[in-house]
Design an enzyme around this catalytic site. Sequence first.
Site, PDB file in Angstrom:
ATOM      1  CG  ASN A  15       5.143   3.379   5.312  1.00 54.16           C
ATOM      2  OD1 ASN A  15       4.694   3.125   6.422  1.00 54.16           O
ATOM      3  ND2 ASN A  15       5.016   4.560   4.764  1.00 54.16           N
ATOM      4  CG  ASP A  16       1.649   0.306   3.818  1.00 52.87           C
ATOM      5  OD1 ASP A  16       1.511   1.299   4.544  1.00 52.87           O
ATOM      6  OD2 ASP A  16       1.434   0.306   2.599  1.00 52.87           O
TER       7      ASP A  16
END
Lengths: 472, 101
Positions: free
Chosen positions: A395-396
Amino acid sequence: MVSFLIAAAFFVATLLFIYGLKRMASPVTAPSGIRVAGWGMVIAVAAAFLYAFDVRPAASEHLGTNFLLALVALGIGVAWAWRSGKRVEMTGMPQMVALYNGMGGGAAAAIAAVELYSGNAQAYGFVVTVLALVGGLIGAVALSGSIVAWAKLDGRLNRTLRFNAQQLVNGGLLALAALFALYVLIVGAGAVPTTAITLFFIAALVLGVLLTTPIGGADMPVVISLYNAFTGLAVAFEGFVLQNPAMIIAGTVVGSAGTLLTFLMAKAMNRSVSNVIFSNFGEEDDGSGGIEGSMKSVDASDAAISMYYGSKVIIVPGYGLAVAQAQHKLYEFVKLLQKQGVEVAFAIHPVAGRMPGHMNVLLAEAGIPYDIIHDLEDINEEFALSDAALVIGANDVVNPAARTNESSPIYGMPILNVDYAQQAFVVKRGQGRGYSGVENELFFADNTHMVYGDAQKVMVEMIEAVKSLGNG
Amino acid sequence: MDATTAITGFVALYIFMLAAFTGYEIIGRVPAILHTPLMSGSNFVHGIVVVGAIWALLNAATPLEQTIGFIGVLLGAGNAAGGYVVTDRMLDMFKSSDRQD
């Protein structure tokens, strides 16, 4: 004669440590590297029992008991660690490394404690006492800090304990420890100030806890690496106290290597080490305000078929993949794509997983050959040339906000340019945010499609979809 | 304490400096894919602390020193053995991918 044997054994052990570490520099020789270093350890430990021939007069009457105690402690320690190390899942590696590292720090602190309580360190003079104290402080911080890191990564401690003026309290604790240390130094070789020594170690242990509790899970790799370097230094300092060259050299090598590794890791996240330790990541505004558009979802089978007819696919694996234990299924899918002539590459972000290189280990576990696994710098240009990017459980590290949104807490972190690919498929369990708690613009982009579901189930569906094509 | 020639003053500093550079050089050349096994491997290497703990325990003269020494050996042994097993398991996986570098 005995002291010569001990010295010679330590020399050989040190040689094997350095040679072993050097062999770990390449994937081909690495497995033999740890074995070489392991033999060094066996030789050193065997030689350490020869110390029994040359103990202090005060200890000679206890020699039998002490020898037995040493054997028992060694046996329990080895047996416990061996079993727990064999059992732990690959995803759980980081916390076990943290735990074993903390134990090393604790052992260094224990040596310092014995030397200080017995007054031996003080008897050898000012410099030795200072080294014993500094090593003891660092070792104790590494011990309690690593235990907190382990508890956090293992999910036993979910709260991030923060309070006002935390840094002031930490500074105060450090000053307090320094004060007790100073007192021990002033008293010197006189009567041993037992209470001051005890308070010194308590202050150090509490400091380790308070330093670690405010640090968020995403930053833990940097912290584990830092404590690894700490323990190395503590071992080196206690090595000076005991005049043991093997401890000095091994400890210093680990101390400097660990420090460099810590900075490399922090750099990969575009943050300074002090920023990791003293800032409260994950607490501020999530910077999600300006995101427009909506997330579009797609079936796993449709995503699979679209990749099957592409010519180049880049896969971005994240920790979610490992948690779902989907690496093997993923590799099966990759092999199907390769058979069709699709060029498949893996893109690994430096902080993918929970430690640098952790994702590589997890992919290697599934047998994925490392020549199709690429680092961020090597592959980032290629996203623009690829037909599809498949993001699984990451995600990040693919959040374009790191490039564009200055108010985002992850702004400035190098990311994988998944948004430059023709289209992106993101496999994700739900609509939640990443580990850092930041909303991800990529998921709202026009050419991004979300595939919701457990990574393992999604991979099975993808494999079936592609197989049914092959048959039809 | 004096099983070997005394290491004091500048000799100690020289050893410290050279070992520090050695550590720096070893890590500097390692590819990122090996960073985790290497962190674990270096974690194993500082398990040498168990040797110092054994010395401390063998030279313990009071129950307090014996207790702390016992804990020290226990923890040090855990560091060495655990670090070894975990590193070995990780590196074994690299062996299974049968490609040349």
